[in-house]
Motif scaffolding. Structure first.
Motif, PDB file in Angstrom:
ATOM      1  N   MET A  76       0.841  -1.191   0.000  1.00 59.40           N
ATOM      2  CA  MET A  76       0.000   0.000   0.000  1.00 59.40           C
ATOM      3  C   MET A  76       0.877   1.243   0.000  1.00 59.40           C
ATOM      4  SD  MET A  76      -2.779   1.322   2.880  1.00 59.40           S
ATOM      5  CE  MET A  76      -3.491  -0.269   3.070  1.00 59.40           C
ATOM      6  N   ILE A  77       0.441   2.238  -0.765  1.00 59.02           N
ATOM      7  CA  ILE A  77       1.108   3.544  -0.771  1.00 59.02           C
ATOM      8  C   ILE A  77       0.035   4.597  -1.032  1.00 59.02           C
ATOM      9  CG2 ILE A  77       1.680   3.600  -3.242  1.00 59.02           C
ATOM     10  CD1 ILE A  77       4.489   4.699  -2.341  1.00 59.02           C
ATOM     11  N   ARG A  78       0.316   5.805  -0.621  1.00 55.19           N
ATOM     12  CA  ARG A  78      -0.634   6.919  -0.807  1.00 55.19           C
ATOM     13  C   ARG A  78       0.019   7.977  -1.684  1.00 55.19           C
ATOM     14  NH1 ARG A  78      -3.635  10.328   4.002  1.00 55.19           N
ATOM     15  NH2 ARG A  78      -5.437  10.917   2.747  1.00 55.19           N
ATOM     16  N   ASP A  79      -0.723   8.467  -2.685  1.00 54.53           N
ATOM     17  CA  ASP A  79      -0.169   9.489  -3.567  1.00 54.53           C
ATOM     18  C   ASP A  79      -0.377  10.882  -2.994  1.00 54.53           C
ATOM     19  OD1 ASP A  79      -2.793  10.239  -4.196  1.00 54.53           O
ATOM     20  OD2 ASP A  79      -2.632   9.769  -6.321  1.00 54.53           O
ATOM     21  N   ASN A  80       0.139  11.881  -3.717  1.00 60.04           N
ATOM     22  CA  ASN A  80       0.080  13.251  -3.201  1.00 60.04           C
ATOM     23  C   ASN A  80      -1.330  13.820  -3.154  1.00 60.04           C
ATOM     24  OD1 ASN A  80      -0.313  13.675  -5.928  1.00 60.04           O
ATOM     25  ND2 ASN A  80       1.512  14.930  -6.217  1.00 60.04           N
ATOM     26  N   GLN A  81      -2.290  13.201  -3.849  1.00 63.20           N
ATOM     27  CA  GLN A  81      -3.676  13.668  -3.816  1.00 63.20           C
ATOM     28  C   GLN A  81      -4.494  12.936  -2.753  1.00 63.20           C
ATOM     29  OE1 GLN A  81      -4.601  12.954  -7.957  1.00 63.20           O
ATOM     30  NE2 GLN A  81      -4.476  15.141  -8.370  1.00 63.20           N
ATOM     31  N   GLY A  82      -3.880  11.975  -2.079  1.00 62.08           N
ATOM     32  CA  GLY A  82      -4.570  11.278  -1.005  1.00 62.08           C
ATOM     33  C   GLY A  82      -5.195   9.951  -1.403  1.00 62.08           C
ATOM     34  N   PHE A  83      -4.957   9.472  -2.621  1.00 59.00           N
ATOM     35  CA  PHE A  83      -5.486   8.176  -3.045  1.00 59.00           C
ATOM     36  C   PHE A  83      -4.557   7.063  -2.564  1.00 59.00           C
ATOM     37  CE2 PHE A  83      -7.398  11.066  -6.125  1.00 59.00           C
ATOM     38  CZ  PHE A  83      -8.718  10.650  -6.083  1.00 59.00           C
ATOM     39  N   TYR A  84      -5.158   5.957  -2.145  1.00 60.58           N
ATOM     40  CA  TYR A  84      -4.422   4.785  -1.689  1.00 60.58           C
ATOM     41  C   TYR A  84      -4.342   3.768  -2.814  1.00 60.58           C
ATOM     42  CZ  TYR A  84      -5.263   6.598   3.011  1.00 60.58           C
ATOM     43  OH  TYR A  84      -5.307   7.378   4.136  1.00 60.58           O
ATOM     44  N   PHE A  85      -3.152   3.254  -3.084  1.00 61.32           N
ATOM     45  CA  PHE A  85      -2.928   2.226  -4.096  1.00 61.32           C
ATOM     46  C   PHE A  85      -2.605   0.935  -3.357  1.00 61.32           C
ATOM     47  CE2 PHE A  85      -2.346   6.191  -6.127  1.00 61.32           C
ATOM     48  CZ  PHE A  85      -2.516   6.034  -7.495  1.00 61.32           C
ATOM     49  N   MET A  86      -3.291  -0.160  -3.737  1.00 57.37           N
ATOM     50  CA  MET A  86      -3.087  -1.441  -3.057  1.00 57.37           C
ATOM     51  C   MET A  86      -2.978  -2.564  -4.083  1.00 57.37           C
ATOM     52  SD  MET A  86      -5.868  -1.013   0.023  1.00 57.37           S
ATOM     53  CE  MET A  86      -5.422  -2.493   0.888  1.00 57.37           C
ATOM     54  N   THR A  87      -2.059  -3.480  -3.821  1.00 54.30           N
ATOM     55  CA  THR A  87      -1.923  -4.688  -4.618  1.00 54.30           C
ATOM     56  C   THR A  87      -1.211  -5.731  -3.778  1.00 54.30           C
ATOM     57  OG1 THR A  87      -1.432  -5.507  -6.845  1.00 54.30           O
ATOM     58  CG2 THR A  87       0.303  -4.215  -5.768  1.00 54.30           C
ATOM     59  N   ALA A  88      -1.040  -6.913  -4.343  1.00 60.15           N
ATOM     60  CA  ALA A  88      -0.346  -8.010  -3.660  1.00 60.15           C
ATOM     61  C   ALA A  88       0.184  -8.965  -4.719  1.00 60.15           C
ATOM     62  CB  ALA A  88      -1.305  -8.733  -2.710  1.00 60.15           C
ATOM     63  N   SER A  89       1.041  -9.881  -4.308  1.00 60.86           N
ATOM     64  CA  SER A  89       1.542 -10.905  -5.217  1.00 60.86           C
ATOM     65  C   SER A  89       0.373 -11.695  -5.789  1.00 60.86           C
ATOM     66  CB  SER A  89       2.491 -11.857  -4.487  1.00 60.86           C
ATOM     67  OG  SER A  89       3.663 -11.183  -4.129  1.00 60.86           O
ATOM     68  N   ASN A  90       0.485 -12.021  -7.055  1.00 62.76           N
ATOM     69  CA  ASN A  90      -0.511 -12.773  -7.829  1.00 62.76           C
ATOM     70  C   ASN A  90      -1.749 -11.956  -8.199  1.00 62.76           C
ATOM     71  OD1 ASN A  90       1.091 -15.165  -7.827  1.00 62.76           O
ATOM     72  ND2 ASN A  90       0.418 -15.526  -5.730  1.00 62.76           N
ATOM     73  N   PHE A  91      -1.841 -10.702  -7.774  1.00 63.63           N
ATOM     74  CA  PHE A  91      -2.939  -9.842  -8.211  1.00 63.63           C
ATOM     75  C   PHE A  91      -2.723  -9.494  -9.683  1.00 63.63           C
ATOM     76  CE2 PHE A  91      -5.168  -7.493  -4.508  1.00 63.63           C
ATOM     77  CZ  PHE A  91      -5.210  -8.649  -3.747  1.00 63.63           C
ATOM     78  N   LYS A  92      -3.810  -9.361 -10.417  1.00 63.97           N
ATOM     79  CA  LYS A  92      -3.773  -8.912 -11.802  1.00 63.97           C
ATOM     80  C   LYS A  92      -4.027  -7.413 -11.899  1.00 63.97           C
ATOM     81  CE  LYS A  92      -5.408 -13.323 -13.574  1.00 63.97           C
ATOM     82  NZ  LYS A  92      -6.435 -14.011 -14.365  1.00 63.97           N
TER      83      LYS A  92
END
Length: 150
Positions: A76-92
């Motif tokens: 997980m990481i958050r961008d400068n506009q406040g959106f959260y990005f999430m992924t994991a191994s094997n995710f498409k």
């Protein structure tokens, strides 16, 4: 005429009193991604940023399996506009969320690979979030992939 003047002044006072305070610019980004282990209840927590999220729905959306979160890690990481990005191994996909009154609301689902990500990692590359998977790199925004993959 006097009434009109009083009404006009009253409207100006009301308008000024109802103005919204804006503090800008603001940068909400996290400098580093967080790699979070999913607990037995499907939750991840990051004390550094005071966030806790139930990921069962995320894993179900990706795999259509309500128990697929067990033993997994979420990136997980958050961008400068406040959106959260999430992924994991094997995710498409990479999932983009925004916070809204005690919940995470999906803003976008960015398709990345039919074969799934093997070793995903996020980097902060303002104004983008860089997604790295092995030798593949791409720049993401909450809207999708910017400029294609490298």
């Amino acid at each position: 005429m006097k009434r009109l003047l009083i009404l006009f002044l009253f409207l100006i006072l009301i308008t000024a009193a109802c103005s919204v305070l804006r503090l800008q610019p603001a940068n909400f980004s996290w400098p580093l991604e967080s790699v979070l282990s999913v607990d037995d209840n499907g939750k991840v927590a990051e004390d550094r940023y005071s966030i806790e999220v139930n990921t069962i729905g995320l894993f179900f959306e990706e795999f259509q399996d309500s128990l697929s979160y067990r033993g997994k890690e979420v990136r997980m990481i958050r961008d400068n506009q406040g959106f959260y990005f999430m992924t994991a191994s094997n995710f498409k996909n990479v999932y983009v969320f925004k916070a809204d009154e005690g919940k995470m609301v999906q803003e976008n689902k960015i398709f990345i690979s039919e074969f799934g990500l093997q070793t995903p990692a996020f980097n902060q590359r303002d104004p983008y979030i860089e997604l790295v998977d092995g030798t593949s790199k791409m720049n993401l925004t909450y809207k999708g992939i910017e400029g294609g993959s490298k």
